[in-house]
Design a protein around this motif. Structure first.
Motif, mmCIF file in Angstrom:
data_model
loop_
_atom_site.group_PDB
_atom_site.id
_atom_site.type_symbol
_atom_site.label_atom_id
_atom_site.label_comp_id
_atom_site.label_asym_id
_atom_site.label_seq_id
_atom_site.Cartn_x
_atom_site.Cartn_y
_atom_site.Cartn_z
ATOM 1 N N THR A 206 5.271 -14.209 -8.089
ATOM 2 C CA THR A 206 4.818 -13.944 -6.718
ATOM 3 C C THR A 206 3.393 -13.406 -6.797
ATOM 4 O O THR A 206 3.132 -12.471 -7.547
ATOM 5 C CB THR A 206 5.725 -12.895 -6.041
ATOM 6 N N SER A 208 -0.199 -11.533 -5.748
ATOM 7 C CA SER A 208 -0.538 -10.266 -5.089
ATOM 8 C C SER A 208 -2.037 -10.051 -5.195
ATOM 9 O O SER A 208 -2.694 -10.628 -6.062
ATOM 10 C CB SER A 208 0.202 -9.092 -5.745
ATOM 11 N N GLN A 209 -2.557 -9.221 -4.299
ATOM 12 C CA GLN A 209 -3.943 -8.773 -4.459
ATOM 13 C C GLN A 209 -4.044 -7.341 -3.980
ATOM 14 O O GLN A 209 -3.726 -7.021 -2.841
ATOM 15 C CB GLN A 209 -4.925 -9.666 -3.688
ATOM 16 N N ILE A 212 -0.149 -2.689 -6.399
ATOM 17 C CA ILE A 212 1.241 -2.810 -5.943
ATOM 18 C C ILE A 212 2.075 -1.735 -6.641
ATOM 19 O O ILE A 212 1.666 -1.160 -7.638
ATOM 20 C CB ILE A 212 1.832 -4.216 -6.206
ATOM 21 N N GLN A 216 7.634 -3.273 -6.467
ATOM 22 C CA GLN A 216 7.109 -4.579 -6.057
ATOM 23 C C GLN A 216 6.786 -5.425 -7.285
ATOM 24 O O GLN A 216 7.056 -6.629 -7.316
ATOM 25 C CB GLN A 216 5.857 -4.395 -5.200
ATOM 26 N N ALA A 217 6.203 -4.798 -8.286
ATOM 27 C CA ALA A 217 5.858 -5.532 -9.507
ATOM 28 C C ALA A 217 7.116 -6.094 -10.155
ATOM 29 O O ALA A 217 7.140 -7.259 -10.585
ATOM 30 C CB ALA A 217 5.116 -4.608 -10.480
ATOM 31 N N ASN A 220 8.188 -9.062 -8.397
ATOM 32 C CA ASN A 220 7.281 -10.211 -8.512
ATOM 33 C C ASN A 220 7.438 -10.993 -9.816
ATOM 34 O O ASN A 220 6.890 -12.081 -9.947
ATOM 35 C CB ASN A 220 5.823 -9.740 -8.384
ATOM 36 N N THR A 329 -2.904 -4.725 -11.463
ATOM 37 C CA THR A 329 -3.320 -4.926 -10.057
ATOM 38 C C THR A 329 -4.177 -3.790 -9.527
ATOM 39 O O THR A 329 -4.693 -3.893 -8.406
ATOM 40 C CB THR A 329 -2.095 -5.049 -9.133
ATOM 41 N N ARG A 336 -1.727 -14.306 -9.828
ATOM 42 C CA ARG A 336 -1.303 -15.611 -9.321
ATOM 43 C C ARG A 336 0.023 -16.033 -9.935
ATOM 44 O O ARG A 336 0.394 -15.584 -11.027
ATOM 45 C CB ARG A 336 -2.377 -16.651 -9.625
ATOM 46 N N MET B 414 -1.374 0.743 -2.016
ATOM 47 C CA MET B 414 0.068 0.501 -1.901
ATOM 48 C C MET B 414 0.661 0.840 -0.531
ATOM 49 O O MET B 414 0.334 1.738 0.123
ATOM 50 C CB MET B 414 0.826 1.270 -2.987
#
Lengths: 414, 414
Positions: A206, A208-209, A212, A216-217, A220, A329, A336, B414
Motif C-alpha cells: 500500500t 504512502s507519503q 505513518i 499503519q506500516a 501496508n 516514511t 510505492r 501522522m
C-alpha cells in the motif's frame, strides 16, 4: 492453529512448505508460454490467472498484470482478503467441484518461476543487533560496536532494485576497486571477499507519503520473501565511507520465488526484544510485530553436498519490518507498491547462528570447515548458497521454499 | 558554432534558453488534456506527439509513451540522431511548409509541464572536489577532509527515485530524528537545517550490465537536467554513519522540466581538472568529458525578490558523468533506461561559488546576508530556490530553464 486440509494431497504433508495454511504467491510459465500468477499448494501451483473468468472475475485486471502481483497489491487490502478467502475455499478438502480446478494445477517442478513482482525500489536495513555488534566489533572494536543512532532508528540505505534477481539465478563474481591496508594504491580486480547476507524481505503493498504510524506500516506490508544480499566485503571496505555501501551491494540480491503473505504468518507473530533504550513514540511497538521463523543458510561447494552452516530465527531482529517502514516514511519519502525492504542480516547470539560469512569466519580470521574438509572464509567460485525459512505450526509448516544462487567466476571486464 | 536560426522568432533571441541549437525535450499537457512529448523552441513548445503521423511515423510508439521520453531513449542512439535531425529541419528558418507546424506550437507559459521521463532509479554522487573538501573540513578537519577513496572513485550512493519531483513542486519541510551534540536523547521534530544542493543530473539512455568503458558510458548518456537535491543536514548528521544518507535525502529531489541532450551540449565540452593521483585505467578520461555550463543558485524569501547567492560552473567537477556511470557498472550493477545520476554538489573555489547553504554559511557559523538584510544559514519556510544553467555560445545560449521549489512548513505528523 492446526493444519487446514486440502484436496491436493501433497499439501497435507507435515513436511511441505506450502499447505493450505500458507498459499504463497508466485509468477510462473509453462514451456515458454505467457507468465501467469500462481498460488503454491503442496507440490503444485494453481494457475489463478486462468481462473479469472470462472472464479475471480472481480479482479480480472490485477490477475493479468505483466509485472506480477503488483496489480493485486494495488487493488488494496480488502481485495487481498477476498482473494485469499476464495482461494482457500477452492483448495479446501470440503470443496466439491474440483474437476475444472485440476486442469489448472501444475507440478511446481514442471514450471518456470519468475520474479513474483516488479521491485519498485529496494531498501536494505541494518536492524539485527547481533549482526551490527559483530560487524561493529570487527571494524571499530567492542566499545564502539554500535553506531550512536543504532538503538534509536533502524539504520537503512537505498539499494539497487535493478539488481534483484530470482532464486536460481547464477551470480557472477564482481569486479571492483580493492585496496589492502598495506597497499599504496587500489587495484581493479575481482572481489576476493564475496559474501552472503541472510535476510527477510518485506514487500510494501500500500503506498504512502508522509510519516505513518507503526500500525499503519504493519497494515501496508503485503508479504515477505527470503532475501540474500550478496556483498563484496573488500569493495565495501574501500568505498563505504562516508556515503555507505554502493557497488559492493549492487551485483545482485536474490529473492525467493514465493511471496508468503502477512495473512499466512499471522499465527506466528512474536514480540521484538526488550529495548535497551526506549524508542521515540513514533517507533514504539504496539503489538507483536516480528514472526517466529526458523532460518538456515546452507552451502554446497562445486560438486559437493549441501550442508547447513548457520541456523537462526527472524525473532532475533531488533526492529520489525513495520518499524523499518515507519522510519522510511518519516521525511516524507513516497513509498510505492512493490518497494522491497531487506531486514538486514539476521544473526543470533551463537557463533553458528550468524547470517554472513563475514561473521561466521570472523572477518576471515576463523575460517569455517565444511564436512568434506574444505574451509571457507568467503565464497569460492562454484559455491551454491541456499537460504530456507520455516514457521512451525502444529503438524504443519509455513515455509518460504528455497532462495538459492551459485557463484560463477568473474567475467573479463569491458 | 553560431546561432542556428529558426522561423520561430523568439528562438533567435540571444537571451532565450531554447534556440534551435538546443531543442530540449519535455512533457506537457494543455488544459488538463493528455500528456504529449514536446520540444522547446524559443518561448514555445512544439507538440511532437501530434506530429507522429505527419512527420515522425518511424517512431510512433515512442512518441506516445505514457512515461515520457523513456520510449525514445529505448529506441536507441540512431533514432535519437534521426529524430533530432528531423526536428532541427522542421524548425529551421529555411523550412518552407510551416503552416501545419504552427498549429502544434504552444506558448510554454500556457501549458502544464510534467516530469520529462520516468526515473528508473536515482543515484547521487559526491564528485565535486571543492564541495567534498568543504564538507569534509567542516566534519573532520582540514587534514582528513577527503575520504581515502575520494581521489580514486567517484563516491556515490543510491537515492530514492520516488522522491524526484518536477520544478515548481512545493517542498514540505521534513520531520526526522534530530540530536544535538549536547542532547542525551534524539527527538522527533521538523528539520532545522534544511538545505539545497546544486547539481546536474545525467540521464542514462542505453541499458548495460557489467563494467563498461568511459567511451561507452559517455555514449549511453542521453541528456542532462538541473537537479536540486534537498538535504536535511540535522537528520543527515544523526543517521549517516555507517551506511550513508537515507531519510535526510528522501524528502524530494527537484529536476528541471527540459532534458538538454548531449547532442546540444557537444560544442561546450571541456576537460576534467588535472588529476592529483592518476586514475586506474578503467576510469581515465579519453576525451573532454565535462561541459562549460554556468550555474547559479538564487533565493527568494517569502514575498521578497529573487537574488543570486552562488555562481559556479559544471567544469568544476572532478569526475564526469561518464566516469560516474563507469564506476556504477563495475560490480555488474544493471543500468536501465531512465536512471538518473546526480553529479554531486557543484561548488567552485571561491566562497560565493558554493552550491549548498551548508557551505555558503559554513555550517551555520557564517550566515549569509540577503539584499533586504535577512540572514540565512539554512532555508526558512516560504523561501523559494531557483537553479539555472547556461552554456554560452557566440550570440546564443543553450540553457536548462529553471529548476525551482518553495519550502512550505512541516505538516503535522501522522
Amino acid at each position: 492453529m492446526p493444519l487446514m486440509k486440502s484436496w491436493v494431497a501433497s499439501a497435507n504433508s507435515p513436511t511441505t512448505d506450502f499447505p493450505l495454511n500458507n498459499l504463497p504467491y508466485g509468477v510462473f510459465s509453462v514451456a515458454g508460454g505467457p507468465r501467469h500468477l500462481g498460488v503454491a499448494i503442496g507440490d503444485m501451483v494453481l494457475d489463478v490467472t486462468a481462473l479469472t473468468s470462472s472464479h475471480l472475475p472481480f479482479m480480472a485486471q490485477a490477475l493479468s498484470d505483466p509485472r506480477g502481483w503488483n496489480g493485486v497489491m494495488e487493488a488494496g487490502p480488502e481485495l487481498w482478503a477476498r482473494f485469499r478467502k476464495v482461494i482457500t475455499s477452492l483448495l479446501s478438502e470440503t470443496y466439491e467441484d474440483v474437476g475444472a480446478l485440476r486442469d489448472q494445477l501444475h507440478p511446481i517442478c514442471d514450471v518456470d518461476l519468475h520474479l513474483p513482482f516488479k521491485v519498485s525500489e529496494y531498501t536494505d536495513f541494518y536492524a539485527g543487533k547481533h549482526h551490527a555488534v559483530n560487524v561493529g566489533t570487527m571494524f571499530r572494536g567492542p566499545e564502539n560496536a554500535l553506531p550512536p543512532s543504532w538503538l534509536h532508528i533502524p539504520i537503512g540505505y537505498n539499494g539497487r532494485a535493478s539488481s534483484v534477481v530470482l532464486s536460481g539465478t547464477d551470480i557472477t563474481r564482481p569486479w571492483g576497486q580493492l585496496k589492502g591496508a598495506d597497499d599504496t594504491m587500489p587495484r581493479f580486480a575481482p572481489s576476493e571477499r564475496f559474501d552472503i547476507e541472510l535476510e527477510l524481505g518485506a514487500i510494501v503493498g500500500t503506498p504512502s507519503q508522509g510519516p505513518i504510524s507503526v500500525d499503519q506500516a504493519d497494515a501496508n506490508i503485503f508479504g515477505y520473501v527470503l532475501l540474500n544480499d550478496w556483498s563484496a566485503r573488500d569493495i565495501q571496505a574501500w568505498e563505504y565511507q562516508p556515503l555507505g555501501p554502493f557497488q559492493s551491494k549492487a551485483t545482485a540480491t536474490t529473492i525467493s520465488p514465493w511471496i508468503v503473505t502477512k495473512a499466512a504468518l499471522e499465527p506466528f507473530r512474536c514480540a521484538t526484544p526488550n529495548r535497551e533504550v526506549e524508542l521515540l513514540p513514533h517507533l514504539r511497538d504496539t503489538s507483536p510485530m516480528l514472526y517466529d521463523i526458523d532460518l538456515t543458510v546452507a552451502l554446497a561447494p562445486s560438486g559437493g553436498e549441501v550442508q547447513t552452516i548457520a541456523r537462526t530465527n527472524y525473532n532475533e531482529m531488533y526492529y520489525s519490518a513495520a518499524q523499518q517502514l515507519v522510519h522510511h516514511t518519516t521525511s516524507g519519502c513516497p513509498m510505492r507498491v512493490g518497494d522491497l525492504l531487506g531486514s538486514g542480516t539476521i544473526s543470533g547470539a551463537e557463533k553458528d547462528a550468524r547470517g554472513s560469512l563475514l561473521e561466521l569466519s570472523w572477518g576471515g580470521n576463523e575460517p569455517i570447515t565444511l564436512d568434506d574438509g574444505q574451509v571457507r572464509s568467503f565464497l569460492h567460485d562454484g559455491d551454491r548458497v541456499v537460504l530456507r525459512g520455516v514457521a512451525r505450526g502444529s503438524g504443519f509448516r509455513v515455509g518460504f521454499g528455497e532462495c538459492s544462487g551459485t557463484l560463477v567466476p568473474a567475467a573479463d571486464p569491458m
